[in-house]
Structure formats: C-alpha cells, structure tokens
Design an enzyme around this catalytic site. Sequence first.
Site, short mmCIF file in Angstrom:
data_model
loop_
_atom_site.label_atom_id
_atom_site.label_comp_id
_atom_site.label_asym_id
_atom_site.label_seq_id
_atom_site.Cartn_x
_atom_site.Cartn_y
_atom_site.Cartn_z
CB CYS A 263 4.02 11.47 -8.96
SG CYS A 263 2.48 11.99 -9.73
CG LEU A 264 7.12 11.35 -5.22
CD1 LEU A 264 7.70 11.60 -3.84
CD2 LEU A 264 7.44 12.52 -6.13
#
Length: 426
Positions: A263-264
């Site tokens: 994700c990040l």
Amino acid sequence: MPAAGRVVVVGQGYVGLPLAMRAAEVGFDVVGFDVDRVRVDRLAEGDSYVGDIGAARLAAALTSGRYRPSADPRDLADFDLAVITVPTPLRDGAPDLSYIEDAARLLAAHLRAGACVILESTTYPGTTDELVAPILQEGSGLVPGADFHLGYSPERINPGDPNATLEGTPKVVSGIDAASLARVQAFYDEIVVRTVPVSGTREAELTKLLENTFRHVNVALVNELAMFAADLGIDVWEAIDAADTKPFGFMRFEPGPGVGGHCLPIDPSYLAWKVRDELGAPFRFVELANDINDFMPEYVVRRLGAGLHDRGRTLEGARVLLLGLAYKPETGDAREAPALRIAERLARLGASVRAADPYVVDEVHGLDPAIGLVRVDLDPDEVAAADAVVVVTPHAAFDLEMVVTHARYVLDTRRRVPAAPNVEHL
Ligand SMILES: NC(=O)c1ccc[n+]([C@@H]2O[C@H](COP(=O)([O-])OP(=O)(O)OC[C@H]3O[C@@H](n4cnc5c(N)ncnc54)[C@H](O)[C@@H]3O)[C@@H](O)[C@H]2O)c1
C-alpha cells in the site's frame, strides 16, 4: 435470512481470500478464482497462505460447500456478482493495470445481463469507468449500467491486526449509476457492519488513495523529524508520546525503517501519476514523502555504521542480525519491505547479514539472492554472535528481553526495546 447468489472473487490474495471467506460464511456460493494454480491447489487442500485466514476457517468454508477455489475459467459461468481483487503494482514508476485488464477480460466472457462487477483493487480515479467498463462492454456486448451493474469499493483490511476485521470495518461503496450503487451496497451490507455510499466510482477510488497518502505523508513527517532529532540530541519518541496526550488535533505516527507492503510504497504514486498525467502537475507531498521514506533503509544502515564505529567496529566484516523481514509486525508479507533494502545495502558494504523472521516462511521475492542472506532462528547464541542486532519488524514472537540480555549492540528502529547501555533507538 442467509445471502444467496453466485459470487466470484477474482484474485485469492490478502484481499480476495478474506472476502471470499466472508461471502461464503454469510451464505453466498463463492468461487475463489486465481490464475496461480499452486495457490488454488493449496487452498483446495485447506492450506492457507494468507496469515489472517487460519486453517480452521478455510476448512469450514470448504466443507460448507459454499467456497470453491478454482483456476478454471469455466467456473466463472453464470456468476451473479464478481469482485476483482488482483494486484496493482507500479512498473517503472507507472501504474501497471494489466492484472485488472486481464481480470475484466475474463469476466466479460462470462458476463450476463443483470450481473454485477465490482473492482476492489487499489487504483487511480477513473479506472472503473475508463478502463474496466469498456473492457466488459467489448467482451460481453452488454452495456454498463443498462445491462449490468458496475461499481468500485476499496478494501481496508489491515493484515496482522486481529481487531481490524473485514466485517467490522465500514466499507466505502460506489456505482457508475444509482442502480449500480444500490446493488453494490446491497452486496456489502451482507458482508460488513456498515457501508458508506459515495456519489461516484472516482470518489471511492480517491478515498482509498487519500487514506493511504495521508498515512504515507505522516509517516514521512515523523521519519524526517526522527533524523533531525537524532542530530539535535533530542528524544523524538518522548516528544511523540507527549504530543499523543493531546486529546484533539494530533494523530500518532511513529518513525521506522521505511515503508513497505502493497500500500504505502505504491498507492500514493498511483495518485501522483494520475495528477501528473492529467494535470501536468507534480503532487509534491507524495514526491517528498517518497523521498524521505525511501531513504530510511539507507539511514538505518548509516546509523548502524556509526553505532558500530563507536564500538570500535566497522560495517565491513561485521556480523549483523536483522529481526524481522516482513514490512509490519505479525504478517509474513515481505513485499517492498525495508528490511530487504537494509540487508542488501549492508551486504554490499561487506557485512555478513543474517535474519530471523518466523512469519516469512516462503521464498522472499524482491531480494537480491547474490547477497547470500542467511535465515536463522532467534536464539541467545545467534544474538551473542552478532556484532549488531537490528530490530526492524518487532513481531510479538520475538523475545526482545533475551535479545537485550545477550546482544553486544542493538539498534532498535521501532523503540520496542527499553533503553539500556547497549541499545540505541532510531
Ligand atoms: N494487502 C493489503 O493490505 C491491501 C489492502 C488494501 C488494498 N489492497 C489492494 O488490493 C489489491 C490486491 O492486493 P493483494 O494484497 O490481495 O494482492 P495479492 O498479490 O496478495 O493477491 C492477488 C492475487 O491475484 C492473483 N491474480 C493475478 N492476476 C489474476 C487474474 N488475472 N485473475 C485471477 N487472479 C489473478 C494472484 O495470483 C494473487 O493470488 C491491490 O490492488 C492492493 O493494492 C491490498
């Protein structure tokens, strides 16, 4: 009344498998489709490779007869509702939507009038109506909205966190029109505690990117602060703890060795790419956060080099034990994990690198095999033999008290180890 209907979940990974389990549990007949035959075979044998789905839960779904893993496209026939949960990586800094395209083509071949398709993969705003809708229309001859429903609903799972269940977390839902929204919302009302409708698929797509960009930027903020604070001789952790007592206007984020996972390191760049592509403008917050968070593994190595120097050692020739390869505690997910970059950098500087991680059992993808990382179990001998121990991912299973007792030097990037003469915090 139990839910009814034939549901297909395309992609049986961290997102798709939990969704398939939950859909089967509430009463849908679910095909868990994946192109990876090895994964499908493992699921059919009751062997879950997703940490949050235990063997008992998978076994119960299989024996209920309402969950069937499959790699055979014929099992997609006659679906009422399909959810796409396939990867959306970056390739050379640009979104790679080929997995979504493949999944949409596959579904188009089996799409019937009245069915519904929902995209869950994280992606930039516009993907559902600009990319998925035309592929479904072309492959099926059916018109989105008029003949079938189409929507987007971002996933909010938090792997490794038993308190953040799929069913207990509110879910944002959207559709390309009012009827699609109603259908998508009705499906997730069976799955989760609360659905949050938004007016269009782009708003839903942006919601997910906002959530992850917010986290990414704030992690970068405390990371940069941690680096300055170290040079200023100030304890950043104490400042964070103190600020965290403010009941409003502050949200706690902690420094660490960098960001990882699916994700990040990736999602904010999807948004930045879209902004640059359509508006020609840089998304400066995202670019700055990328710069800072990408630098953190290198910073950890520099701190380690300085710490060893203070103890009369050099990185070259040092034996370094990394605790944790996964990108976050209590998961076995080492995708984009900062530990991999730290290991590679240390090895290139001449250190002999070993790593303990009881969760990362499969082969570690994305790690340069040439560095010869040695995988070990955490025990007192291993700790005592190391010139330095680096706490990268503090899994609860690690006995950190034992580590402090036996280690010559500990660099703790997450402040899980209490202060001691042989301990440094990031
Ligand atoms: N992992 C997370 O914490 C998380 C959280 C929220 C959102 N997401 C998003 O969800 C999406 C999926 O992520 P994930 O972590 O579940 O990925 P994953 O790699 O764990 O699983 C994806 C699965 O899709 C399969 N697949 C690939 N192409 C396929 C195709 N054409 N047809 C069928 N199956 C196919 C792969 O074999 C794999 O098993 C991504 O967009 C990700 O950004 C992930």
